[in-house]
Design an enzyme around this catalytic site. Sequence first.
Site, mmCIF file in Angstrom:
data_model
loop_
_atom_site.group_PDB
_atom_site.id
_atom_site.type_symbol
_atom_site.label_atom_id
_atom_site.label_comp_id
_atom_site.label_asym_id
_atom_site.label_seq_id
_atom_site.Cartn_x
_atom_site.Cartn_y
_atom_site.Cartn_z
ATOM 1 N N ARG A 189 0.817 -1.214 0.000
ATOM 2 C CA ARG A 189 0.000 0.000 0.000
ATOM 3 C C ARG A 189 0.853 1.268 0.000
ATOM 4 O O ARG A 189 0.526 2.261 0.649
ATOM 5 C CB ARG A 189 -0.970 0.003 1.185
ATOM 6 C CG ARG A 189 -1.931 -1.165 1.209
ATOM 7 C CD ARG A 189 -2.823 -1.201 -0.032
ATOM 8 N NE ARG A 189 -3.659 -2.396 -0.026
ATOM 9 C CZ ARG A 189 -3.328 -3.545 -0.620
ATOM 10 N NH1 ARG A 189 -2.184 -3.649 -1.284
ATOM 11 N NH2 ARG A 189 -4.138 -4.582 -0.575
ATOM 12 N N SER A 259 -11.143 0.283 2.743
ATOM 13 C CA SER A 259 -10.390 0.085 3.983
ATOM 14 C C SER A 259 -9.893 1.425 4.520
ATOM 15 O O SER A 259 -9.263 2.195 3.794
ATOM 16 C CB SER A 259 -9.198 -0.839 3.740
ATOM 17 O OG SER A 259 -9.633 -2.135 3.382
ATOM 18 N N GLU A 329 -5.181 4.725 5.741
ATOM 19 C CA GLU A 329 -5.075 4.512 4.299
ATOM 20 C C GLU A 329 -5.837 5.591 3.536
ATOM 21 O O GLU A 329 -5.457 5.988 2.437
ATOM 22 C CB GLU A 329 -5.614 3.127 3.935
ATOM 23 C CG GLU A 329 -5.312 2.702 2.515
ATOM 24 C CD GLU A 329 -5.555 1.221 2.282
ATOM 25 O OE1 GLU A 329 -5.820 0.862 1.119
ATOM 26 O OE2 GLU A 329 -5.481 0.424 3.234
#
Length: 342
Positions: A189, A259, A329
């Site tokens: 990520r 998320s 995130e």
Amino acid sequence: MTFDIDTALPILQERFGERIRRNELLSRHCTFGVGGPADIWMKVEKRQDLIDLVTLCSKHRWPILFTGNGTNVLYADAGVRGIVAQIALTSYTIEEQTDGTALLQAGAGVSWPSLLNDLAAKGWGGLEFGPGIPGTLGGAVISNAGAHKGELGQVLEWVDVLDARLCEETPIEPEVVRYPHADLALSYRHSRFRAHRRVQFDEDGYPVAAPRRLIEPAEVIMEVGVRLHRDDPQTLKAKISEYKHHRKVTQPPQKSAGSVFKNPPGDFSARLIEMAGIKGLQIGKAQISERHANFIVNLGGAQAADVAALIREAHNRVLEQFGVNLELEVELRGEWKVAPLS
């Protein structure tokens, strides 16, 4: 950072015409369904328009924020000052190679889920793990998006960016730069484009937006090169269908940004949040999803402040109970409290 909308509007309208909108609600342009107005909002559909827009902003010192489909962003209730421009470069080509592979060259605004249907029908594999990734290919590069043990970095060959870093100090035209895979700093990520976008938390646990630049981001993703391989169309379609079903039964149906936190090493954010006892917690019209604890959903009429309060609660509870400092995130954009420049 100041912005005179009445001065900028006629100049932008002369160059870009009816694409310019004033006081456009950003809740219409993000999957959370929250956020106040942008002073000016527009869609950029051509490479030259993108270059001209950055050049104008550099010349006049207008703050501009580039965005994709708004799938990983939380806009402030007060909105965004200056210009918000959606990257909508949506053309792509597939060039078959002599070794049985192909090079996909796609604009940053290409929708990943929409692209998959075309690739599967033509028997090209490589991106089929991502039907549940709702954003664009450009946005997927920033976070090295992935699912089902696959991630974009496994097939990404290069990225073309509009480099506007020098435009911050000097009113000059930006240049197009190609970064090969080795220069993208890809990991879980993360990519080189994520480094300056990380959200911090203040002493009370509230999320704090990253400092904003005149041109944000200073490296604007324009096009990506992805390596594809031959596969059976029916096999690809079956995988895509399976992954879509998995998403449907495991993720909430309400508006969200996917998320909220990255998974910490060796664990899952959803598990930690659930163990902290706040799965289903509601503030205003926002809720930590009862189906998946790493999702915050808009139950209808939520405010960005409600979502931020739930982010704070989840981050603080997990930190206090398990000593794990969850990393956000989702990105914060707009008139939030801003972290000091480091």
